[in-house]
Design a protein around this motif. Structure first.
Motif, PDB file in Angstrom:
ATOM      1  N   UNK A  79      -2.589  52.058  -0.377  1.00 20.09           N
ATOM      2  CA  UNK A  79      -2.630  52.562   1.368  1.00 20.09           C
ATOM      3  C   UNK A  79      -0.978  52.418   1.734  1.00 20.09           C
ATOM      4  N   UNK A  80      -0.601  50.813   1.270  1.00 23.51           N
ATOM      5  CA  UNK A  80       0.308  50.407   1.608  1.00 23.51           C
ATOM      6  C   UNK A  80       1.388  49.700   0.775  1.00 23.51           C
ATOM      7  N   UNK A  81       2.510  49.203   0.623  1.00 23.68           N
ATOM      8  CA  UNK A  81       3.433  49.027  -0.030  1.00 23.68           C
ATOM      9  C   UNK A  81       2.817  47.330  -1.163  1.00 23.68           C
ATOM     10  N   UNK A  82       1.758  46.576  -0.398  1.00 28.22           N
ATOM     11  CA  UNK A  82       2.238  44.942  -0.803  1.00 28.22           C
ATOM     12  C   UNK A  82       0.091  45.001  -0.539  1.00 28.22           C
ATOM     13  N   UNK A  83       0.574  44.059  -1.956  1.00 32.49           N
ATOM     14  CA  UNK A  83      -1.535  44.205  -2.254  1.00 32.49           C
ATOM     15  C   UNK A  83      -1.372  42.188  -2.410  1.00 32.49           C
ATOM     16  N   UNK A  84      -2.541  41.635  -1.731  1.00 29.20           N
ATOM     17  CA  UNK A  84      -2.867  40.297  -1.406  1.00 29.20           C
ATOM     18  C   UNK A  84      -3.406  39.859  -2.125  1.00 29.20           C
ATOM     19  N   UNK A  85      -3.526  39.363  -3.359  1.00 34.60           N
ATOM     20  CA  UNK A  85      -5.674  38.876  -4.404  1.00 34.60           C
ATOM     21  C   UNK A  85      -5.051  37.183  -4.126  1.00 34.60           C
ATOM     22  N   UNK A  86      -6.255  36.669  -3.853  1.00 28.72           N
ATOM     23  CA  UNK A  86      -6.547  34.765  -3.423  1.00 28.72           C
ATOM     24  C   UNK A  86      -7.804  34.567  -4.394  1.00 28.72           C
ATOM     25  N   UNK A  87      -7.103  33.781  -4.987  1.00 25.16           N
ATOM     26  CA  UNK A  87      -8.136  33.184  -6.108  1.00 25.16           C
ATOM     27  C   UNK A  87      -9.378  32.359  -6.397  1.00 25.16           C
ATOM     28  N   UNK A  88     -10.503  32.238  -6.119  1.00 21.83           N
ATOM     29  CA  UNK A  88     -10.908  31.819  -6.333  1.00 21.83           C
ATOM     30  C   UNK A  88     -11.903  31.627  -7.975  1.00 21.83           C
ATOM     31  N   UNK A  89     -12.068  29.894  -8.336  1.00 20.51           N
ATOM     32  CA  UNK A  89     -11.959  29.315  -9.267  1.00 20.51           C
ATOM     33  C   UNK A  89     -12.807  28.486  -9.122  1.00 20.51           C
ATOM     34  N   UNK A  90     -13.960  28.754  -9.706  1.00 22.26           N
ATOM     35  CA  UNK A  90     -14.518  27.430 -10.103  1.00 22.26           C
ATOM     36  C   UNK A  90     -13.625  25.581 -10.568  1.00 22.26           C
ATOM     37  N   UNK A  91     -12.392  26.119 -11.504  1.00 27.20           N
ATOM     38  CA  UNK A  91     -11.626  25.297 -12.049  1.00 27.20           C
ATOM     39  C   UNK A  91     -10.675  25.560 -12.282  1.00 27.20           C
ATOM     40  N   UNK A  92      -9.126  24.978 -12.252  1.00 21.39           N
ATOM     41  CA  UNK A  92      -8.219  25.488 -12.889  1.00 21.39           C
ATOM     42  C   UNK A  92      -8.334  25.915 -14.216  1.00 21.39           C
TER      43      UNK A  92
END
Length: 107
Positions: free
Chosen positions: A3-16
């Motif tokens: 629906x928009x030109x930009x989508x954003x994802x934020x990582x949720x990780x237990x470790x790098x």
């Protein structure tokens, strides 16, 4: 279709960890216009033969991946002799005509 030109994802990780993320390069996005950023920095991308782009990251929890898919609109002639409006791959047209049986009739 987004629906928009930009989508954003934020990582949720237990470790790098190191991993790859693949995004499909839609046919309605002009070559060279798709942009991917990791934590605000643009990443070099290349579309493969199957229309995917891949980024390889050493990701940490809280990292932000954003993808920009520029949307363009245009008009085109529809089969019912009515101008249509194309947004990415979605065809839109006015309510002046309606479908009745096997033909379009003016409302």
């Amino acid at each position: 279709m987004p629906f928009e030109e930009q989508s954003v994802f934020t990582l949720d990780l237990k470790k790098a960890q190191k991993f790859a993320v693949k995004f499909r390069y839609p046919s309605w996005v002009t070559n060279g216009e798709l942009k991917i950023k990791v934590n605000g920095k643009e990443v070099a991308i290349e579309k493969d033969a199957n229309s995917y782009v891949s980024i390889i990251e050493n990701g940490n929890s809280g990292d932000v991946i954003s993808i920009v898919l520029p949307m363009h609109s245009k008009t085109e002639q529809l089969r019912i002799n009515q101008p249509g409006f194309l947004l990415c791959t979605v065809r839109l047209f006015g309510s002046r005509y309606r479908y009745s049986g096997f033909k379009w009739i003016e409302s």
